[in-house]
Scaffold this motif. Structure first.
Motif, PDB file in Angstrom:
ATOM      1  N   GLY A 186       0.734  -1.291  -0.030  1.00 50.16           N
ATOM      2  CA  GLY A 186      -0.254  -0.086  -0.042  1.00 50.16           C
ATOM      3  C   GLY A 186       0.917   1.216   0.120  1.00 50.16           C
ATOM      4  O   GLY A 186       0.591   2.279  -0.612  1.00 50.16           O
ATOM      5  N   LYS A 187       1.930   1.418   0.791  1.00 51.60           N
ATOM      6  CA  LYS A 187       2.642   2.321   0.965  1.00 51.60           C
ATOM      7  C   LYS A 187       3.570   2.666  -0.450  1.00 51.60           C
ATOM      8  O   LYS A 187       3.690   3.756  -0.811  1.00 51.60           O
ATOM      9  CB  LYS A 187       3.748   2.284   2.244  1.00 51.60           C
ATOM     10  CG  LYS A 187       3.102   2.333   3.413  1.00 51.60           C
ATOM     11  CD  LYS A 187       4.110   2.008   4.576  1.00 51.60           C
ATOM     12  CE  LYS A 187       3.224   2.246   5.949  1.00 51.60           C
ATOM     13  NZ  LYS A 187       4.376   1.756   6.995  1.00 51.60           N
ATOM     14  N   GLY A 188       3.885   1.709  -1.049  1.00 58.77           N
ATOM     15  CA  GLY A 188       4.488   1.691  -2.304  1.00 58.77           C
ATOM     16  C   GLY A 188       3.759   2.264  -3.447  1.00 58.77           C
ATOM     17  O   GLY A 188       4.097   3.030  -4.333  1.00 58.77           O
ATOM     18  N   VAL A 189       2.497   1.840  -3.483  1.00 57.02           N
ATOM     19  CA  VAL A 189       1.356   2.645  -4.569  1.00 57.02           C
ATOM     20  C   VAL A 189       1.177   4.113  -4.172  1.00 57.02           C
ATOM     21  O   VAL A 189       1.099   4.399  -4.960  1.00 57.02           O
ATOM     22  CB  VAL A 189      -0.008   1.716  -4.204  1.00 57.02           C
ATOM     23  CG1 VAL A 189      -1.198   2.355  -5.055  1.00 57.02           C
ATOM     24  CG2 VAL A 189       0.091   0.277  -4.700  1.00 57.02           C
ATOM     25  N   VAL A 190       1.076   4.183  -2.913  1.00 57.65           N
ATOM     26  CA  VAL A 190       0.937   5.740  -2.600  1.00 57.65           C
ATOM     27  C   VAL A 190       2.051   6.514  -3.071  1.00 57.65           C
ATOM     28  O   VAL A 190       1.967   7.647  -3.657  1.00 57.65           O
ATOM     29  CB  VAL A 190       1.062   5.904  -0.914  1.00 57.65           C
ATOM     30  CG1 VAL A 190       0.892   7.473  -0.472  1.00 57.65           C
ATOM     31  CG2 VAL A 190      -0.330   5.379  -0.270  1.00 57.65           C
ATOM     32  N   PHE A 191       3.314   6.119  -3.026  1.00 58.41           N
ATOM     33  CA  PHE A 191       4.394   6.764  -3.250  1.00 58.41           C
ATOM     34  C   PHE A 191       4.630   6.849  -4.823  1.00 58.41           C
ATOM     35  O   PHE A 191       4.878   7.653  -5.442  1.00 58.41           O
ATOM     36  CB  PHE A 191       5.945   6.206  -2.842  1.00 58.41           C
ATOM     37  CG  PHE A 191       6.160   6.532  -1.731  1.00 58.41           C
ATOM     38  CD1 PHE A 191       7.066   8.068  -1.449  1.00 58.41           C
ATOM     39  CD2 PHE A 191       6.256   5.725  -0.398  1.00 58.41           C
ATOM     40  CE1 PHE A 191       7.582   8.255  -0.278  1.00 58.41           C
ATOM     41  CE2 PHE A 191       6.791   6.169   0.826  1.00 58.41           C
ATOM     42  CZ  PHE A 191       7.181   7.312   0.921  1.00 58.41           C
ATOM     43  N   SER A 192       3.867   5.858  -5.461  1.00 56.21           N
ATOM     44  CA  SER A 192       4.064   5.632  -6.980  1.00 56.21           C
ATOM     45  C   SER A 192       3.130   6.609  -7.617  1.00 56.21           C
ATOM     46  O   SER A 192       3.269   7.283  -8.597  1.00 56.21           O
ATOM     47  CB  SER A 192       3.792   4.164  -7.545  1.00 56.21           C
ATOM     48  OG  SER A 192       4.836   3.451  -6.949  1.00 56.21           O
ATOM     49  N   ALA A 193       1.864   6.764  -6.701  1.00 52.06           N
ATOM     50  CA  ALA A 193       0.592   7.764  -7.172  1.00 52.06           C
ATOM     51  C   ALA A 193       1.110   9.015  -7.108  1.00 52.06           C
ATOM     52  O   ALA A 193       0.614   9.783  -7.974  1.00 52.06           O
ATOM     53  CB  ALA A 193      -0.603   7.206  -6.324  1.00 52.06           C
ATOM     54  N   ILE A 194       1.910   9.441  -6.241  1.00 49.37           N
ATOM     55  CA  ILE A 194       2.333  10.931  -6.045  1.00 49.37           C
ATOM     56  C   ILE A 194       2.600  11.201  -7.484  1.00 49.37           C
ATOM     57  O   ILE A 194       2.267  12.657  -7.961  1.00 49.37           O
ATOM     58  CB  ILE A 194       3.344  11.131  -5.006  1.00 49.37           C
ATOM     59  CG1 ILE A 194       2.926  10.620  -3.784  1.00 49.37           C
ATOM     60  CG2 ILE A 194       3.976  12.438  -5.086  1.00 49.37           C
ATOM     61  CD1 ILE A 194       3.745  10.834  -2.608  1.00 49.37           C
ATOM     62  N   CYS A 195       3.556  10.545  -8.223  1.00 45.59           N
ATOM     63  CA  CYS A 195       4.148  10.935  -9.563  1.00 45.59           C
ATOM     64  C   CYS A 195       3.124  11.193 -10.598  1.00 45.59           C
ATOM     65  O   CYS A 195       3.608  11.665 -11.519  1.00 45.59           O
ATOM     66  CB  CYS A 195       5.261  10.072  -9.897  1.00 45.59           C
ATOM     67  SG  CYS A 195       6.575   9.925  -8.660  1.00 45.59           S
ATOM     68  N   GLU A 196       1.896  10.919 -10.304  1.00 44.51           N
ATOM     69  CA  GLU A 196       0.874  11.096 -11.295  1.00 44.51           C
ATOM     70  C   GLU A 196       0.120  12.457 -11.414  1.00 44.51           C
ATOM     71  O   GLU A 196      -0.572  12.868 -12.307  1.00 44.51           O
ATOM     72  CB  GLU A 196      -0.406   9.995 -11.144  1.00 44.51           C
ATOM     73  CG  GLU A 196      -1.201  10.053 -12.497  1.00 44.51           C
ATOM     74  CD  GLU A 196      -2.125   8.398 -12.410  1.00 44.51           C
ATOM     75  OE1 GLU A 196      -3.270   8.667 -12.916  1.00 44.51           O
ATOM     76  OE2 GLU A 196      -1.277   7.670 -11.882  1.00 44.51           O
ATOM     77  N   THR A 197       0.563  13.141 -10.196  1.00 49.49           N
ATOM     78  CA  THR A 197      -0.290  14.317 -10.359  1.00 49.49           C
ATOM     79  C   THR A 197       0.311  15.518 -11.321  1.00 49.49           C
ATOM     80  O   THR A 197      -0.834  16.191 -11.855  1.00 49.49           O
ATOM     81  CB  THR A 197      -0.060  15.184  -8.920  1.00 49.49           C
ATOM     82  OG1 THR A 197       1.490  15.288  -8.551  1.00 49.49           O
ATOM     83  CG2 THR A 197      -0.557  14.374  -7.802  1.00 49.49           C
TER      84      THR A 197
END
Length: 481
Positions: A369-380
């Motif tokens: 879950g934490k890995g997905v959060v960090f990865s999703a940040i770069c989508e903004t």
């Protein structure tokens, strides 16, 4: 012998076809050749095998040469009888050149995969066939480019001499070329994933199927580009011969091509994540599903690009055939395409972060879950690009068909698209920070908050781009039109 602008464009189209594909093939063959030289220095008997792998990335240049010769032959250059070819046909030739030429850059990815094939086959000859399969996967983007190039040449009448293209259709041909050509660079990401597949399969042959799945994921961007190109050809009447004549419609097609084309670069990030997924799956088979999730995250940028391309074609009447749009709106479409397309390169940073997420999850499943959060940040950054593209479509009247008419306003919106699009590149730096943040969080969970702060710092530059884009649109007064 009259040589007009149309004839000059034909020559340029031929040059683009062979020039860009030669760049790709040269780099791809060079990457494989370097590996082959090392292998044959130690094992001279492997020369024949190495030569086969080194030859694989050459085909893109052959496709480019073929299209260039077809263009020159049809234009009368080879017989010394080049005549005064209409400008629309010249534009179509440029579109064909872009399609096969830019897609020829796929050789770079193919070279990455082939070099891995050389190295593994030298140690384990039984992996030769599988190495070739992984290398050939990266060829499909070039084949798509060749297909679109030939279709453009056929339906424009350049091959037959029965010229039927309008200027709008010629510009649409350029849109097609940009769509499939730029998205063909997705093969670079595919090559990164394929090379990991070659390495994993050499150790565990049963991973061949899963390796192919990971590598194939990175091809979807090229499929989106091919789909957009076919839609453009269909809606502009290339297939039926009932060609659109509205110049603005052709400019809109360029915007749609830029949206899906540049967004196709997102496959590079996806390939980075997919390569990590293959490696993790080789260690722990249960990581296959999670690896796919991380790799799929990088797909959203390409989906945004395809979405904007379809919306541009729908709102400007290309799909319905009701094209009363203005040239100003055509340039606004280019702005929207650049905004979402260029911002799509944020997926490279997302792929870097996702690869770290896969590694951390492989060691500690609770890190998923934490890995997905960090990865999703770069989508903004990609979301900012999508937002600006939508704002442009709304306030230039594309949705309401109350189109702006001032040409200068339409051209100026391109500045907004460039600002937020190029600002999206900041996600690459953000991805590097996020990757380190994931590793730090895996070691100490309390480091997550501080790591997120560091990651957020890279986002400010994308916000600068978004701010300037909005200020440009506000200054143009389109919010009140």
């Amino acid at each position: 012998m009259p040589i007009g602008p149309g004839t000059a464009l034909v020559a340029i189209g031929a040059g683009i076809a062979v020039g860009f594909s030669a760049i790709g093939a040269g780099i791809g063959v060079g990457i494989t050749g370097a590996a082959s030289a090392g292998v044959t220095a130690e094992k001279p008997e492997k020369f024949g095998m190495a030569l086969i792998f080194t030859a694989i990335p050459q085909t893109q240049a052959i496709y480019g040469l073929l299209v260039a010769v077809l263009i020159l032959l049809s234009g009368g250059f080879l017989g010394g009888t080049a005549g005064d070819i209409p400008i629309p046909i010249g534009l179509s030739a440029v579109g064909a050149g872009l399609a096969v030429g830019l897609a020829g850059l796929s050789s770079i990815g193919q070279g990455i995969a082939s070099s891995a094939g050389v190295a593994t086959a030298a140690e384990r000859p039984e992996t030769f066939g599988k190495g070739v399969v992984f290398s050939v996967i990266c060829e499909t983007q070039a084949i798509y480019g060749l297909l679109v190039a030939v279709l453009i040449l056929v339906f424009s009448g350049l091959l037959s001499g029965n010229y039927i293209a309008t200027t709008a259709a010629g510009l649409a041909g350029i849109g097609c070329g940009l769509s499939i050509g730029l998205s063909g660079t997705s093969a670079i990401g595919q090559g990164i994933a394929a090379s990991a597949g070659v390495a994993a399969t050499s150790e565990k042959p049963e991973l061949f199927g899963k390796g192919v799945v990971f590598a194939a994921i990175c091809e979807t961007q090229a499929i989106y580009g091919l789909l957009a190109a076919i839609l453009i050809m269909s809606f502009t009447g290339m297939f039926t011969g009932n060609l659109v004549a509205t110049l603005a419609a052709g400019v809109v097609c360029i915007g749609a091509g830029l949206a899906t084309g540049f967004a196709g670069f997102s496959a590079i990030g996806q390939g980075i994540a997919a390569a990590a997924g293959i490696g993790a799956t080789a260690e722990k088979p249960e990581m296959f599903g999670k690896g796919i999730v991380f790799a799929a995250i990088c797909e959203t940028q390409a989906i945004y690009g395809l979405l904007v391309a379809v919306l541009l074609m729908a709102f400007t009447g290309l799909i319905s055939g009701d094209m009363t749009l203005t040239l100003a709106v055509g340039f606004a479409a280019i702005a929207g395409g650049l905004a979402v397309g260029l911002a799509g390169l944020s997926a490279i940073g997302q792929g870097i972060a996702a690869s770290a997420g896969i590694a951390a999850t492989g060691e500690k499943p609770e890190m998923f879950g934490k890995g997905v959060v960090f990865s999703a940040i770069c989508e903004t950054q990609a979301i900012y690009g999508l937002l600006v593209a939508i704002l442009i479509m709304v306030f230039t009247g594309m949705i309401t068909h109350d189109f702006i008419t001032t040409l200068g306003v339409g051209i100026a919106t391109i500045g907004a698209g460039i600002a937020v699009g190029l600002g999206g590149f900041s996600a690459i730096g953000q991805g590097i920070t996020c990757a380190s943040g994931i590793a730090a969080t895996a070691r100490r969970s309390e480091a997550m908050g501080r790591s997120l702060v560091f990651a957020a710092m890279s986002e400010t530059f994308a916000i600068f781009g978004l701010l300037v884009a909005i200020l440009i649109l506000f200054g143009l007064g389109i919010f009140t039109m």
